[in-house]
Structures are given as C-alpha cells and as structure tokens.
Scaffold this motif. Structure first.
Motif, PDB file in Angstrom:
ATOM      1  N   ARG A  37      -2.260  -2.957 -12.448  1.00 33.42           N
ATOM      2  CA  ARG A  37      -3.257  -2.307 -13.284  1.00 33.42           C
ATOM      3  C   ARG A  37      -2.436  -2.137 -14.603  1.00 33.42           C
ATOM      4  O   ARG A  37      -2.804  -2.362 -16.040  1.00 33.42           O
ATOM      5  N   GLN A  58      -0.655  -2.565  -6.647  1.00 33.12           N
ATOM      6  CA  GLN A  58      -1.723  -2.407  -7.452  1.00 33.12           C
ATOM      7  C   GLN A  58      -1.469  -1.670  -8.732  1.00 33.12           C
ATOM      8  O   GLN A  58      -1.959  -1.929  -9.725  1.00 33.12           O
ATOM      9  N   THR A 109      -6.081  -7.571  -4.611  1.00 31.75           N
ATOM     10  CA  THR A 109      -4.858  -8.120  -5.409  1.00 31.75           C
ATOM     11  C   THR A 109      -4.077  -9.241  -4.734  1.00 31.75           C
ATOM     12  O   THR A 109      -3.395  -9.996  -5.369  1.00 31.75           O
ATOM     13  N   GLU A 157      -5.081  -1.079  -0.569  1.00 30.26           N
ATOM     14  CA  GLU A 157      -4.637  -1.224  -2.259  1.00 30.26           C
ATOM     15  C   GLU A 157      -4.640  -2.811  -2.488  1.00 30.26           C
ATOM     16  O   GLU A 157      -4.565  -2.974  -3.497  1.00 30.26           O
ATOM     17  N   PHE A 158      -4.260  -3.686  -1.471  1.00 28.59           N
ATOM     18  CA  PHE A 158      -4.151  -5.100  -1.728  1.00 28.59           C
ATOM     19  C   PHE A 158      -5.547  -5.947  -1.476  1.00 28.59           C
ATOM     20  O   PHE A 158      -5.292  -7.209  -1.073  1.00 28.59           O
ATOM     21  N   ASP A 176       0.841  -1.130   0.080  1.00 29.00           N
ATOM     22  CA  ASP A 176      -0.001  -0.026  -0.007  1.00 29.00           C
ATOM     23  C   ASP A 176       0.864   1.185   0.242  1.00 29.00           C
ATOM     24  O   ASP A 176       1.856   1.436   0.757  1.00 29.00           O
ATOM     25  N   ARG A 192     -12.234   0.531  -7.373  1.00 27.21           N
ATOM     26  CA  ARG A 192     -12.069   0.435  -5.686  1.00 27.21           C
ATOM     27  C   ARG A 192     -13.644   0.846  -5.202  1.00 27.21           C
ATOM     28  O   ARG A 192     -14.396   1.481  -5.422  1.00 27.21           O
ATOM     29  N   TYR A 246      -5.136  -6.225 -13.236  1.00 29.99           N
ATOM     30  CA  TYR A 246      -6.114  -5.773 -12.267  1.00 29.99           C
ATOM     31  C   TYR A 246      -7.068  -4.490 -12.671  1.00 29.99           C
ATOM     32  O   TYR A 246      -6.323  -3.544 -13.149  1.00 29.99           O
TER      33      TYR A 246
END
Length: 299
Positions: free
Chosen positions: A104, A100, A124, A120-121, A71, A113, A109
């Motif tokens: 992306r 992340q 993922t 952020e994970f 993150d 959100r 991914y």
C-alpha cells in the motif's frame, strides 16, 4: 520518466503520494523492494555450474526466489517458515515477505479489504510475477507452512511449458472458521493458490499487473482464470500438505510424508491450535529458530 529520477522518487519518504501509473511501471522499484528485504549475505548471488532438470529447465539460473505471504497476526509463523526454508535449502535461496502495508505504501495495492479475506495476503499473493519483474521462476507460499524438504527438489519439478505449477487439491473444508476465528470459505480450486510455482516470464502471467490484482474478483484470481487448464502444471501434494486433509500412508511414506506442512486451519502459534497434527514439529522448529536468533544476536 528517466531511470535516475525514478530511483530518486522510490527512495523518497512520500512514495505513497506518487501517481500509481508512474510507480507501477518504474522498474527500479523492483530492485529497491528486493534490496530492502534481503539480508547482507543474500546480496551477492552465488555462481554455480549450470545444471538442468529432466524438463530442460536450469535449476540454478540465479538465486531461487520464494515470496511468502505475510500477515501481521502471524509474524512468528513467517519467521519459522523462512528459517525452515533456508535451513534445508541446498541452493541459494531468497525469502521475500509480501507485506500488505508495504504494498500500500508503495502504491501497488489499494483495494478495500473484503469480509471473505482471511489473511492480509489473500490478494497481494498475485503480485508475485510482477515483484519478480516477470523474469524466471519464483514460488509463492502462505506463511503458515513449515518446510521439511529442500526447495531444490521443488525447483527440480519445474517445467517451462507451464505458466504455473501447484498442488491441485480436491479440497472442500468442513469447518466454517479457521485460525483466529477467520471465516472459512469453499470454492473451486480451494488452496491451489496457497503454493504456486510461477513461470514469471510466461506471456500469460504478464496479465497480473497491480491494476488487475486490485480490480479482479477473487474467483478470477484464486481459480487462475487468466489461464487455460493445460497451462497449469501439477506438483505432488507433499509440497502443500494440508493438515487435516492430506494423510501419510504408512506403507508409502516416501511419497506421502510432507515436504511442506501447511497448517491451513490454524497452527501452534495460536493457543487453540497448539495440539494440532504436526504441531510438535513446528514447535521444535520454533525452539531451534529462537536459539539461532539468540546466538546471532550475541555475536
């Protein structure tokens, strides 16, 4: 698509414009992903005499992979987590951040959100078996963890009859917020997914494709609903010791003192959590990490 062409497009600066299906099923991506996260000293695996644990599992097939949820708000937490793992490991170990932004960029991914995602994970993390090329065993762990134990001891717990293994917490948070104001949510099997040993080659885990990770619900993923209960093995709680929930029993420190401290509500890298339980251990590790980093920069 042939292998040479696939290798070329993965090296392209415009990978995010590729068709997702071509990218997802193109194995050279996995090699490039791992290479870009390895330090030069990690590139050549150490050859060791084969050994097995009590469950018949080889404890040193190659380098033991530890995928860490990254993150951007907690970069320092990640750095200390990585340092603590490598410092204490008696086996070759590779620590790989799952970022992340990179997922992306590489077309792995793409889900929007959700408000309930505190990191952020949040999703993922479930790409771990895919990123390990569905081979061998690998660990996923949140970045807000300080390792006090040797990950070889964790690897020694592996039992090939399970699809995954984790600490099976009975945890219902009392707080409504955590970390830097992130919303705290309660759900069955809370925190089970924050440290998971994945049997990446298990047939059931091949369900965890990027398509599934991007489309399935949080309940399906965090509660391991692609598995039957008997396919989930248990790990002692000391390997995912939740600060504020788990306790050290003074008369039984050997089996209750943490081997991996999880600052799940917030850690000393946040100003409001500098005085949290076990915070002094993390700050001490931070100081040691910074000295080591400065020394490596000088030389």
């Amino acid at each position: 698509m042939n292998k040479s062409h696939c290798s070329y497009i993965y090296a392209s600066k415009h990978m995010h414009t590729l068709n997702k299906q071509n990218l997802i099923h193109c194995s050279p991506y996995l090699d490039l992903f791992l290479k870009r996260t390895r330090s030069p000293t990690q590139m050549a695996p150490t050859v060791m005499a084969p050994t097995t644990n009590g469950n018949g599992h080889s404890t040193n097939p190659k380098t033991f992979k530890v995928f860490v949820g990254y993150d951007s708000r907690e970069d320092l937490a990640y750095q200390v987590c990585e340092y603590s793992i490598k410092k204490r490991s008696s086996i070759p170990v590779e620590v790989i951040p799952i970022k992340q932004t990179e997922m992306r960029e590489l077309g792995l991914y793409w889900r929007e959100r959700e408000k309930v995602e505190s990191t952020e994970f949040s999703f993922t993390r479930f790409l771990t078996p895919y990123l390990a090329n569905y081979q061998g065993w690998a660990v996923f762990v949140d970045c807000d963890v300080l390792y006090l134990g040797d990950v070889k001891e964790l690897a020694d717990l592996i039992d090939d009859k399970y699809a995954i293994m984790c600490v099976q917490h009975d945890y219902t948070p009392k707080e409504t917020t955590k970390m830097d104001g992130a919303v705290q949510t309660a759900y069955p099997r809370k925190n089970w997914s924050s440290m998971v040993l994945y049997n990446c080659g298990h047939p059931k885990n091949k369900v965890l494709t990027p398509e599934i990770v991007n489309s399935e619900s949080g309940a399906y993923l965090h509660r391991f609903q692609w598995l039957e209960d008997h396919e989930i093995g248990s790990v002692p709680f000391v390997w995912n010791f939740l600060v504020g929930h788990n306790k050290v029993v003074e008369d039984d420190r050997e089996s209750t003192y943490p081997k991996a401290i999880h600052y799940t509500l917030g850690g000393p890298w946040f100003e409001d959590w500098k005085d949290c339980e076990f915070g002094d251990l993390w700050l001490s590790e931070l100081e040691e990490y910074q000295k080591a980093a400065e020394k490596s920069t000088v030389y």
